[in-house]
Design a protein around this motif. Sequence first.
Motif, PDB file in Angstrom:
ATOM      1  N   GLY A 167      22.452  -7.224  11.557  1.00  0.00           N
ATOM      2  CA  GLY A 167      21.934  -6.007  10.941  1.00  0.00           C
ATOM      3  C   GLY A 167      22.878  -4.866  11.226  1.00  0.00           C
ATOM      4  O   GLY A 167      24.041  -5.057  11.530  1.00  0.00           O
ATOM      5  N   GLY A 168      22.397  -3.667  11.163  1.00  0.00           N
ATOM      6  CA  GLY A 168      23.240  -2.489  11.377  1.00  0.00           C
ATOM      7  C   GLY A 168      23.257  -2.067  12.822  1.00  0.00           C
ATOM      8  O   GLY A 168      22.601  -1.102  13.193  1.00  0.00           O
ATOM      9  N   ALA A 169      23.995  -2.771  13.657  1.00  0.00           N
ATOM     10  CA  ALA A 169      24.049  -2.452  15.083  1.00  0.00           C
ATOM     11  C   ALA A 169      24.532  -1.023  15.306  1.00  0.00           C
ATOM     12  O   ALA A 169      24.096  -0.350  16.230  1.00  0.00           O
TER      13      ALA A 169
ATOM     14  N   VAL B 147      19.557  -0.159  13.440  1.00  0.00           N
ATOM     15  CA  VAL B 147      18.622  -1.025  12.738  1.00  0.00           C
ATOM     16  C   VAL B 147      19.057  -2.471  12.957  1.00  0.00           C
ATOM     17  O   VAL B 147      19.926  -2.985  12.271  1.00  0.00           O
ATOM     18  N   VAL B 148      18.479  -3.111  13.971  1.00  0.00           N
ATOM     19  CA  VAL B 148      18.861  -4.480  14.331  1.00  0.00           C
ATOM     20  C   VAL B 148      17.807  -5.433  13.781  1.00  0.00           C
ATOM     21  O   VAL B 148      16.615  -5.269  14.031  1.00  0.00           O
ATOM     22  N   THR B 149      18.251  -6.438  13.011  1.00  0.00           N
ATOM     23  CA  THR B 149      17.307  -7.392  12.440  1.00  0.00           C
ATOM     24  C   THR B 149      17.100  -8.610  13.333  1.00  0.00           C
ATOM     25  O   THR B 149      16.057  -9.232  13.285  1.00  0.00           O
TER      26      THR B 149
ATOM     27  N   SER C  59      28.733  -8.825   8.970  1.00  0.00           N
ATOM     28  CA  SER C  59      28.174  -7.604   9.565  1.00  0.00           C
ATOM     29  C   SER C  59      27.730  -7.797  11.019  1.00  0.00           C
ATOM     30  O   SER C  59      27.329  -6.837  11.674  1.00  0.00           O
ATOM     31  N   ASP C  60      27.803  -9.027  11.532  1.00  0.00           N
ATOM     32  CA  ASP C  60      27.386  -9.297  12.912  1.00  0.00           C
ATOM     33  C   ASP C  60      28.313  -8.599  13.903  1.00  0.00           C
ATOM     34  O   ASP C  60      29.518  -8.518  13.701  1.00  0.00           O
ATOM     35  N   LYS C  61      27.725  -8.129  14.986  1.00  0.00           N
ATOM     36  CA  LYS C  61      28.481  -7.552  16.095  1.00  0.00           C
ATOM     37  C   LYS C  61      28.309  -8.485  17.282  1.00  0.00           C
ATOM     38  O   LYS C  61      27.208  -8.970  17.545  1.00  0.00           O
ATOM     39  N   LEU C  62      29.387  -8.735  18.010  1.00  0.00           N
ATOM     40  CA  LEU C  62      29.348  -9.607  19.178  1.00  0.00           C
ATOM     41  C   LEU C  62      29.711  -8.809  20.421  1.00  0.00           C
ATOM     42  O   LEU C  62      30.608  -7.964  20.376  1.00  0.00           O
TER      43      LEU C  62
END
Length: 107
Positions: free
Chosen positions: A28-30, A34-36, A68-71
């Motif tokens: 989501g939008g880290a 807005v985290v899904t 769009s993933d953030k790690l």
Amino acid sequence: MSIKDRKYTRIILPKGKRAEVRILIVSGGADTGVVTSAKEFDATVMNFSEGGLGFSTLRQGFRKLCSSDKLFILSVIGDSPFDEMTGLSLEVKWVLDNSEFAHLGFG
């Protein structure tokens, strides 16, 4: 990419010198708050350079990454310099996904 094209020298780690890391995937939008979904997985650092690192994880049970993933590295089991990687954010530039292999590779 050939070795000559690399900006930084890559250091390949022998099996006994690799670090184990726990990584958090935030979907989501880290950046917007807005985290899904969020999921953790374990990986092994296989190589590194000043510009990044390569790691692998077991294929079984691993979900695909989205652009769009953030790690984020949550924790590290390993000697210096790996012990200083906790909290770093990662951007995946490449994925090695061969169905013949039990592991997936990322860099």
